[in-house]
Design a protein around this motif. Structure first.
Motif, short mmCIF file in Angstrom:
data_model
loop_
_atom_site.label_atom_id
_atom_site.label_comp_id
_atom_site.label_asym_id
_atom_site.label_seq_id
_atom_site.Cartn_x
_atom_site.Cartn_y
_atom_site.Cartn_z
N SER A 100 0.87 -1.05 0.03
CA SER A 100 -0.08 0.04 0.03
C SER A 100 0.80 1.38 -0.10
N HIS A 150 -5.38 6.60 -0.32
CA HIS A 150 -4.57 5.27 0.22
C HIS A 150 -4.97 4.45 -0.97
N TYR A 151 -3.74 3.91 -1.46
CA TYR A 151 -3.82 2.75 -2.65
C TYR A 151 -3.21 1.49 -2.30
N ALA A 176 -11.01 0.22 -1.46
CA ALA A 176 -9.93 -0.66 -1.94
C ALA A 176 -10.43 -2.15 -1.72
N TYR A 179 -8.06 1.45 -4.55
CA TYR A 179 -7.88 2.68 -3.66
C TYR A 179 -9.14 3.21 -3.06
N SER A 237 -8.25 7.84 2.98
CA SER A 237 -7.94 8.93 2.17
C SER A 237 -8.67 10.33 2.54
N LEU A 276 -3.17 8.45 -10.29
CA LEU A 276 -2.69 7.05 -9.92
C LEU A 276 -2.13 6.46 -11.14
#
Length: 352
Positions: free
Chosen positions: A20, A31-32, A51, A70, A78, A99
């Motif tokens: 991540s 956040h991915y 996600a 994400y 996020s 992204l």
């Protein structure tokens, strides 16, 4: 302006260990999660699932692709710089573009989105066609393309008014009821319907996921119970309730710590989803001429069990206008969670 901070991922699933990271974008930090190797597939979630809603599908796709998922801006992992900032489809699509630039700078990517995430994916295709090889859009609740759009605008106004006067639960109940299929709801022409498959319902393979309910992007499903927000969590920063489909309540007792945390995040994000995402995303007017010109790269899809429901109908209308096939996934609006194996298998086929 963008920056990334990789972090250690959760434990490996089926031998695939996702990692991540955090991507700084305009007004938020995303956040991915990334797993696998090969060409990039970007998965855009709807509702409050984030996600995690794609975990089972992502693990399957990671055998052939680099798979990124994400949490859209404003969800727990996020955070927004300004919790009261209005939300726009265009900005969410720009996040997805950032992204793609980070994870696949030299080649166009495949993209799949569900519900509100499908709306983001459609705008991404229209705005950055050079960065997108193919888009699979599952039940984007674009009510402005429907002939009865005024009725849905009235519903959204009623939901927001109820949210402000009576709170989340009454508003969610009105919203869920408004998404149900009406006996007079127009069906797409028979010639446009792909031959449906009717797999046996499967238990959710991701024990840490809540059972979703349909709505514009993964919100309360028509006729299903509406989840109550974690006390204090959903109201953090004074945000109103969310808007795309979300998940039904699940007992957190006895769940592993990670699963319990996921349930807590889902519940806590409901006010943001219903109050900020739903009215903005469902009120979005797509550029149909632009999308028609790009329709060779676009797969419009609906759930085999959700024909006639509000989130299903826009995909059928656009497929008819574009002269393309309407593909049917197993399950209904939340087939991603109720039929993850079959959903993932069909998605992998369509992304080839």
């Amino acid at each position: 302006m963008d920056s990334t901070t990789p972090t250690t991922g959760r434990p490996a699933v089926n031998g695939l260990a996702p990692t991540s990271g955090r991507l700084r974008v305009d007004g938020a930090t995303l956040h991915y999660e990334v797993r696998g190797s090969g060409p990039l597939v970007l998965l855009i979630p709807g509702g409050t699932g984030g996600a995690a809603s794609f975990d089972a599908v992502a693990d399957r796709l990671a055998a052939d692709y680099t798979v990124a998922s994400y949490d859209p801006r404003g969800l727990t992992r996020s955070p927004l710089d300004d919790p009261d900032a209005p939300q726009r489809v265009e900005q969410h699509a720009e996040d997805a573009y950032r992204l793609l630039e980070l994870l696949s700078p030299d080649a166009p990517a495949r993209v799949a989105g569900c519900s509100s995430g499908a709306i983001t994916a459609l705008h991404l295709l229209a705005a950055h066609p050079d960065r997108v090889q193919k888009v699979v859009a599952h039940e984007p609740p674009l009510v402005e393309v429907l002939s009865d759009a005024p009725e849905h605008r009235a519903l959204l106004i009623r939901v927001q008014d109820t949210l402000q006067r009576e709170g989340l639960m009454p508003a969610a109940a009105i919203f869920a009821a408004g998404l149900q299929a009406e006996p007079t709801s127009p069906e797409p022409p028979a010639g446009l319907q792909a031959k449906p498959t009717s797999p046996e319902p499967l238990a959710d393979t991701n024990a840490s996921r809540t059972t979703p309910t349909p709505a514009p992007a993964e919100g309360p499903r028509a006729g299903s119970a509406s989840p109550a927000p974690e006390p204090g969590a959903g109201a953090r920063a004074g945000r109103p309730a969310p808007s795309t489909p979300s998940a039904a309540p699940v007992e957190a007792g006895g769940l592993p710590a990670e699963a319990a945390a996921r349930v807590e995040r889902t519940m806590g994000d409901m006010p943001y989803f219903l109050g900020r995402i739903v009215p903005s995303f469902m009120g979005y007017v797509p550029d149909l001429d632009r999308l028609q010109a790009l329709s060779e790269r676009l797969v419009l899809a609906g759930g085999v069990e959700s024909r006639g429901e509000v989130p299903y109908r826009p995909a059928a209308v656009m497929a008819e206008r574009f002269g393309t096939e309407l593909v049917h996934f197993p399950g209904g609006h939340t087939g991603l969670s109720t039929h993850p194996d079959e959903f993932g298998a069909l998605l992998a086929e369509l992304l080839r």
